[in-house]
Design an enzyme around this catalytic site. Structure first.
Site, PDB file in Angstrom:
ATOM      1  N   ARG A 120     -83.173 -94.866  24.136  1.00  0.00           N
ATOM      2  CA  ARG A 120     -84.458 -95.520  24.412  1.00  0.00           C
ATOM      3  C   ARG A 120     -84.348 -96.357  25.685  1.00  0.00           C
ATOM      4  NH1 ARG A 120     -85.215 -98.377  18.839  1.00  0.00           N
ATOM      5  NH2 ARG A 120     -83.476 -97.151  18.077  1.00  0.00           N
ATOM      6  N   ASN A 148     -81.846 -96.712   2.973  1.00  0.00           N
ATOM      7  CA  ASN A 148     -82.334 -96.839   4.346  1.00  0.00           C
ATOM      8  C   ASN A 148     -82.671 -95.419   4.796  1.00  0.00           C
ATOM      9  OD1 ASN A 148     -82.755 -97.243   7.041  1.00  0.00           O
ATOM     10  ND2 ASN A 148     -80.752 -98.167   7.463  1.00  0.00           N
ATOM     11  N   ARG A 171     -85.059-100.504   2.955  1.00  0.00           N
ATOM     12  CA  ARG A 171     -85.281-101.031   4.303  1.00  0.00           C
ATOM     13  C   ARG A 171     -86.593-100.445   4.821  1.00  0.00           C
ATOM     14  NH1 ARG A 171     -81.396-100.481   9.588  1.00  0.00           N
ATOM     15  NH2 ARG A 171     -82.654-101.821  10.905  1.00  0.00           N
ATOM     16  N   GLU A 229     -76.732-105.170   6.975  1.00  0.00           N
ATOM     17  CA  GLU A 229     -78.156-105.154   6.585  1.00  0.00           C
ATOM     18  C   GLU A 229     -78.324-104.754   5.124  1.00  0.00           C
ATOM     19  OE1 GLU A 229     -78.038-102.870  10.020  1.00  0.00           O
ATOM     20  OE2 GLU A 229     -79.949-103.592  10.803  1.00  0.00           O
ATOM     21  N   HIS A 247     -84.908-105.409  13.708  1.00  0.00           N
ATOM     22  CA  HIS A 247     -83.517-105.758  13.358  1.00  0.00           C
ATOM     23  C   HIS A 247     -83.445-107.088  12.591  1.00  0.00           C
ATOM     24  CE1 HIS A 247     -82.283-103.137  16.992  1.00  0.00           C
ATOM     25  NE2 HIS A 247     -82.015-102.464  15.884  1.00  0.00           N
TER      26      HIS A 247
END
Ligand code: ADP
Length: 403
Positions: free
Chosen positions: A246, A12, A98, A384, A186
């Site tokens: 964010r 990732n 990923r 993940e 996601h």
């Protein structure tokens, strides 16, 4: 000579970090065993490698001086060589990556090829801050380890089941046609959490489930019949609920105002919306939920309240979007670890029949709904990397047996 077992490396890659984990398929079962995990942080400044075994104990650490840490090629090759040297009983046969964006066309994980890399390059304008970092390791590995199979797994793919109406913005159709629409992110987390939920609660297979992925980056997903129906994060990772740094959704009129009245340019706006807003911007204290919860600064309290308010509002919006709420799931750093945040969000959803049991919530049990809650509530840790490893094995299917 004993033969080695096939193992899979998951990568990732971000702008300044490279996270990695290795998995092995357990004999005679579909389950995967985590062998190790780690990351290189500080890429581009002073890179630091740290790896842990399956028992979470530190296995190795390394620091580079500034010059070496600028070279991603060196760092990635270091990881692969270290993993190979460490896993003496295993042979890394493939790498799963990923990748943030698969666009509308890539709704499944794909084997990496020069053609796929070109296709993924064309999506860089849709995720300019993430996609190039995701793609770079694929090219480095293809060049230096050409025998290694590679699979790309997309964060957008799980959302490919969304109906067109959930994907569309009310903009002129010509813009929608050229890809200005909601993609969702996601997805690997939602896919993993959904599979875990439905494995334990097959009675919810056709149910309306809202999953709250609340971490540094946060979003929510409406899942019906095991498929994504809608999500809070749309065209970019800026949309939806407030995050660490964010903003989440803001009225686009604010951006026009900032451009016209404050003469803000692209880079300034990007910095404001991606790095200076969210929990950090509201509190002026930190982007870290744990720090905010421990702070007695009223601005920190406001950031926590705003976060919970917006998450609860999004749960209700997604329930309306798919026409029901049969289960609520919390996952990721905040969702898994903060009973206070779960309780504050649930409190705002009491009118929808959501009620958590204080003790089960505090003890972070799998099922945290109160006995009189109309909606079952779960805490399900996401993984993940495990999802990527599973996809990698599935995509490569029969072509790779035990080494
Ligand atoms: P990322 O999106 O980078 O994967 P994570 O899912 O690891 O992020 O979530 C990081 C967030 O989880 C941080 O805001 C951190 O403060 C929060 N977090 C972790 N543990 C706790 C805790 N015990 N209480 C509150 N927040 C926590």
């Amino acid at each position: 000579m004993t033969s080695k077992q096939a193992a899979y490396l998951v990568l990732n890659a971000g702008s300044s970090s490279l996270k990695f984990s290795a998995f092995r398929q357990q004999a005679a079962s579909a389950d995967l065993e985590t062998l190790l995990s780690g990351q290189i942080s500080g890429i581009g400044s002073s890179a630091h490698f740290a790896a842990k075994g399956a028992d979470r104990r530190l296995l190795a650490e390394h620091r580079w001086d500034d010059k070496d840490s600028l070279c991603r090629d060196t760092l990635l090759q270091y990881v692969l060589r270290w993993v190979r040297a460490t896993l003496v009983d295993d042979e890394i046969v493939a790498v799963g990556h990923r990748v943030v964006h698969g666009g509308l066309a890539l709704g499944q994980p794909m084997r990496v090829s020069p053609q796929l890399l070109d296709q993924l390059d064309s999506l860089v304008p849709l995720a300019p801050l993430h996609q190039p970092h995701n793609l770079a390791p694929m090219r480095i590995l293809a060049k230096n380890f050409p025998d290694l199979e590679q699979v790309a797994c997309f964060d957008t793919a799980f959302h490919s089941s969304q109906p067109a109406i959930a994907r569309s913005f009310a903009l002129p159709q010509a813009l929608t046609d050229e890809g200005v629409c909601s993609y969702g992110f996601h997805g690997l987390s939602y896919e993993y959490v959904t599979s875990q939920l439905l494995e334990n609660r097959p009675d919810l297979a056709e149910g309306h489930v809202v999953i709250c992925h609340l971490g540094n980056g946060s979003s929510l997903c409406a899942v019906k019949g095991g498929r994504s129906m809608d999500t809070s994060m749309g065209f970019s990772a800026l949309d939806g609920v407030p995050m660490g740094t964010r903003a989440g959704s803001v009225d686009p009129g604010v951006i026009l105002y900032l451009m016209r009245e404050k003469k803000m340019g692209l880079e300034e706006l990007e910095d404001l919306l991606y790095r200076q807003s969210g929990l950090l911007g509201v509190s002026g204290v930190s982007n870290d939920m744990q720090v905010l919860q421990a702070s007695d600064d009223p601005r920190a309290q406001k950031a926590v309240d705003l976060f919970c308010f917006r998450v609860a509002k999004e749960v209700a919006a997604l329930a309306a979007s798919m026409g029901g709420l049969d289960a609520l799931v919390f996952t990721a750093g905040i969702g898994e670890n903060s009973p206070e945040i779960r309780a504050l969000i649930a409190e705002r959803l009491e009118w929808l029949g959501v009620k958590v049991d204080a003790a089960a919530n505090r003890n972070r049990e799998y099922y945290i709904a109160a006995t009189d809650s109309k909606v079952p509530v779960f805490v399900i840790p996401t993984n993940e990397e495990m999802m990527i490893a599973k996809h990698t094995i599935n995509v490569l299917g029969q072509t790779i047996g035990h080494a």
